[in-house]
Enzyme design. Structure first.
Site, short mmCIF file in Angstrom:
data_model
loop_
_atom_site.label_atom_id
_atom_site.label_comp_id
_atom_site.label_asym_id
_atom_site.label_seq_id
_atom_site.Cartn_x
_atom_site.Cartn_y
_atom_site.Cartn_z
N THR A 375 0.90 -1.15 0.00
CA THR A 375 0.00 0.00 0.00
C THR A 375 0.93 1.19 0.00
O THR A 375 2.15 1.03 0.05
CB THR A 375 -0.90 -0.11 1.26
OG1 THR A 375 -1.73 -1.24 1.13
CG2 THR A 375 -1.73 1.11 1.55
N THR A 393 -4.10 2.18 -2.17
CA THR A 393 -3.58 0.83 -2.38
C THR A 393 -4.18 0.12 -3.58
O THR A 393 -5.28 0.44 -4.04
CB THR A 393 -3.84 -0.03 -1.11
OG1 THR A 393 -3.14 -1.27 -1.21
CG2 THR A 393 -5.32 -0.32 -0.91
N ASP A 417 -9.42 -8.68 0.45
CA ASP A 417 -9.60 -8.13 1.80
C ASP A 417 -10.96 -8.50 2.39
O ASP A 417 -11.23 -8.26 3.57
CB ASP A 417 -9.43 -6.60 1.80
CG ASP A 417 -7.98 -6.19 2.05
OD1 ASP A 417 -7.15 -7.07 2.35
OD2 ASP A 417 -7.68 -4.99 1.93
N SER A 446 -10.66 -2.62 5.68
CA SER A 446 -9.27 -2.20 5.48
C SER A 446 -8.59 -1.95 6.83
O SER A 446 -9.26 -1.82 7.86
CB SER A 446 -9.27 -0.91 4.67
OG SER A 446 -7.99 -0.34 4.63
N SER A 447 -7.27 -1.86 6.79
CA SER A 447 -6.51 -1.45 7.98
C SER A 447 -5.89 -0.07 7.79
O SER A 447 -5.14 0.40 8.66
CB SER A 447 -5.36 -2.43 8.24
OG SER A 447 -5.86 -3.69 8.57
N GLY A 467 1.41 -1.36 4.98
CA GLY A 467 1.82 -2.44 5.87
C GLY A 467 0.70 -3.36 6.30
O GLY A 467 0.82 -4.04 7.33
N GLY A 468 -0.43 -3.38 5.55
CA GLY A 468 -1.51 -4.30 5.89
C GLY A 468 -1.93 -4.14 7.34
O GLY A 468 -2.11 -3.02 7.83
#
Ligand code: GLY
Length: 566
Positions: A375, A393, A417, A446-447, A467-468
């Site tokens: 991302t 992303t 996701d 999402s994160s 970084g997920g």
């Protein structure tokens, strides 16, 4: 005598302004300082183009459009036209808001679309190739933000980006390596003549005429060109010819959505972050509120007790994240309860410094999230004092790897996701519940955690990272590094990071960045440590407002990231 030499060396490092991080790179201890305006992003070209637009009289929202598209040109790994993102803003007068331009499941998507006839998840169907993409939101997002708050014409904003795509940019060593590593998969998905199937070396000038033409049409005709015009037609044809499900109706119906950001106090700070469908704001809020009663500063940076506290708060917050969060247009989210101080205090009630909690005891343990790492984030402050924090992303590196030759860009694989099947991890370890199951037109959880911090009513920091699932804990540690441990913006970004996400019940440390004594103590208290196999945790790009009103950039040395400003 030893002390004498060490102080001498320390003095020398201070004079030169450089030190060696545990990452083995020589890094400035203070980032770029600018008097009035700054852009920090994953690529120097993108930061410079953002700044050029600010110098031309544009504001942070014009610079957002320029920077985002310049990243699509110079950083196809994550920068995109075929993906989506989130933006949090704070105007100079203190007004705040956020924009959700996350991808959506196509209208023809269905809950079990990635399962075989026996109900098993079909490997790679949601990550690689034509069925992996959600409906892209990036163009809707940047045009929505720029139309509402920007000052220049999109044509003017996009001109330097078109020039960059047409005339080319110089490929870095990191980028050449990444393109080389993915070359075979690009060819496998798109055929032998695909644009990125050719050999591209560090130092080469990469020109992208197809992308330049697409950007030119968009600059002339606006976002409708992407969602209803020739670009839409080519995109839909590509999908339909190759067995995909994104339709004309998916594109015409796509809309970016203004959402109330998540806002919460932490000591004397006000933190403003992204609301669902990103889990970022709520999870960051839960962790910081669980930490607030403890004297972090007195415990010491990276002391065993400090690491334990963060890990235990993260464990509890990620357990809640995985159970409760999804697209707010489809599921009801108990935001106030999740951020309630009494509730969060009770969550830490069974924590002890003596011994690690077990994730299995914290909740019923149905699931774990571990989204992909690819991302990108950029932070902007303009000369008027407006601030924009954006994370965007394609999901995986180069998304689904589907590259539309005529348009010159990659499509996302954001469908991964979603939870393809409750309780079954996807290839990134993600296991979901009903809250994040697939439905037509739904946004996947999402994160991403684009965040802005206010101190005593004034803009203090703009921060975010890729970084997920490690995004949230990287933003957390960057904020704590500055406000609990008095680090400069650059030091806060450089400092090694660790991460815990409830399940798997492991604490991930950046390799060779933490002392053996610390790791030994944590092991003796029951923590399972993962150091050798852990990937880079985040790539933070941030801006801090200094007490004298100047701006300090923090560009992450883990990548090619750069700050630019004036
Ligand atoms: N695709 C990564 C995220 O949205 O968190």
């Amino acid at each position: 005598m030893r002390i004498h030499y060490r102080s001498l060396l320390f003095g020398l490092l201070l004079v030169t302004g450089f030190f060696h991080t545990s990452l083995g790179q020589t890094t400035a201890s203070q980032g770029l300082i600018a008097d009035r305006a700054m852009v920090v992003s994953a690529r120097e070209e993108a930061s410079k183009i953002g700044v050029e637009i600010l110098k031309q009289g544009g504001n942070a929202f014009d610079a957002m459009m320029a920077t985002e598209m310049a990243l699509a040109v110079t950083f196809p790994f994550a920068g995109n036209l075929g993906g989506g993102g989130f933006m949090v803003y704070r105007m100079a007068d203190g007004q705040i808001g956020s924009l959700d331009y996350r991808e959506k499941a196509p209208l023809a998507a269905s809950k079990d679309m990635y399962l075989d006839k026996d109900g098993n998840v079909i490997p790679q169907l949601s990550t690689l190739g034509i069925l992996a993409s959600g409906v892209p939101g990036t163009l809707a997002g940047i045009f929505e933000a720029q139309a509402k708050f920007g000052k220049l014409k999109p044509r003017q904003v996009l001109q330097p980006v078109i020039d960059l795509a047409r005339n080319g940019y110089v490929v870095t060593k990191n980028q050449a390596e990444s393109l080389k590593n993915h070359r075979q998969i690009f060819i496998q998905v798109n055929g032998p003549n695909t644009f990125f199937g050719k050999e591209i070396k560090a130092g080469d000038t990469l020109k992208q005429p197809a992308l330049a033409n697409t950007l030119e049409r968009i600059a002339n005709k606006g976002k409708n060109e992407f969602y209803k015009g020739e670009t839409a037609k080519i995109l839909v044809n590509h999908f339909q010819k190759n067995g995909g499900i994104i339709s004309k109706k998916d594109l015409t119906q796509y809309k970016a959505v203004w959402r109330d950001p998540i806002v919460f106090p932490y000591r004397n700070l006000k933190v403003i972050s992204m609301a669902p469908p990103s889990s970022g704001g709520i999870t960051l809020g839960q962790i910081l509120k669980m930490l607030e009663p403890y004297p972090l500063r007195n415990l010491g940076h990276h002391s065993p007790e400090y690491v334990q506290l963060l890990v235990e708060a993260e464990r509890r917050a990620y357990a809640d994240r995985n159970h409760y969060l999804g697209d707010p247009d489809f599921v009801s989210i108990p935001t106030n309860q999740l951020l309630d101080s009494t509730y969060l205090k009770s969550r830490m009630g069974n924590f002890s410094f003596e011994k690690a909690s077990k994730s299995a005891d914290i909740a019923r343990g149905e699931l774990s999230f571990s989204e992909s790492m690819e991302t990108t984030h950029y932070s902007i402050v303009d000369a008027e004092g407006n601030a924009v924090s954006v994370t965007t992303t394609l999901n995986g590196a180069y998304g689904s790897k589907v590259y539309i030759e005529e348009l010159g860009f990659f499509m996302n694989n954001e469908m991964d996701d979603f939870s393809a099947k409750a309780g079954v991890p996807n290839m990134f370890g993600l296991v979901g519940t009903e809250a994040n199951s697939i439905a037509p037109g739904k946004r996947m959880l999402s994160s991403m955690t684009p965040t802005i911090v206010e101190k005593e009513g004034k803009l203090a920091m703009v921060v975010g990272t890729p970084g997920g699932s490690t995004i949230i804990t990287s933003v957390l540690q960057t904020i704590l590094n500055v406000y609990e441990f008095d680090m400069s913006m650059q030091e806060a970004v450089n400092a090694p990071r660790f991460h815990h996400q409830w399940l798997p019940d492991l604490v991930n440390f950046e390799p060779k960045a933490f002392g053996t004594d610390l790791l030994r103590t944590l092991k003796s208290r029951g923590y399972l440590i993962n150091e050798s196999a852990s990937p880079i945790i985040g790539k933070v790009d941030a801006i801090r407002v200094l007490p004298n009103g100047k701006l300090e950039g923090g560009a992450d040395p883990r990548g090619d990231d750069k700050a630019a400003g004036f």
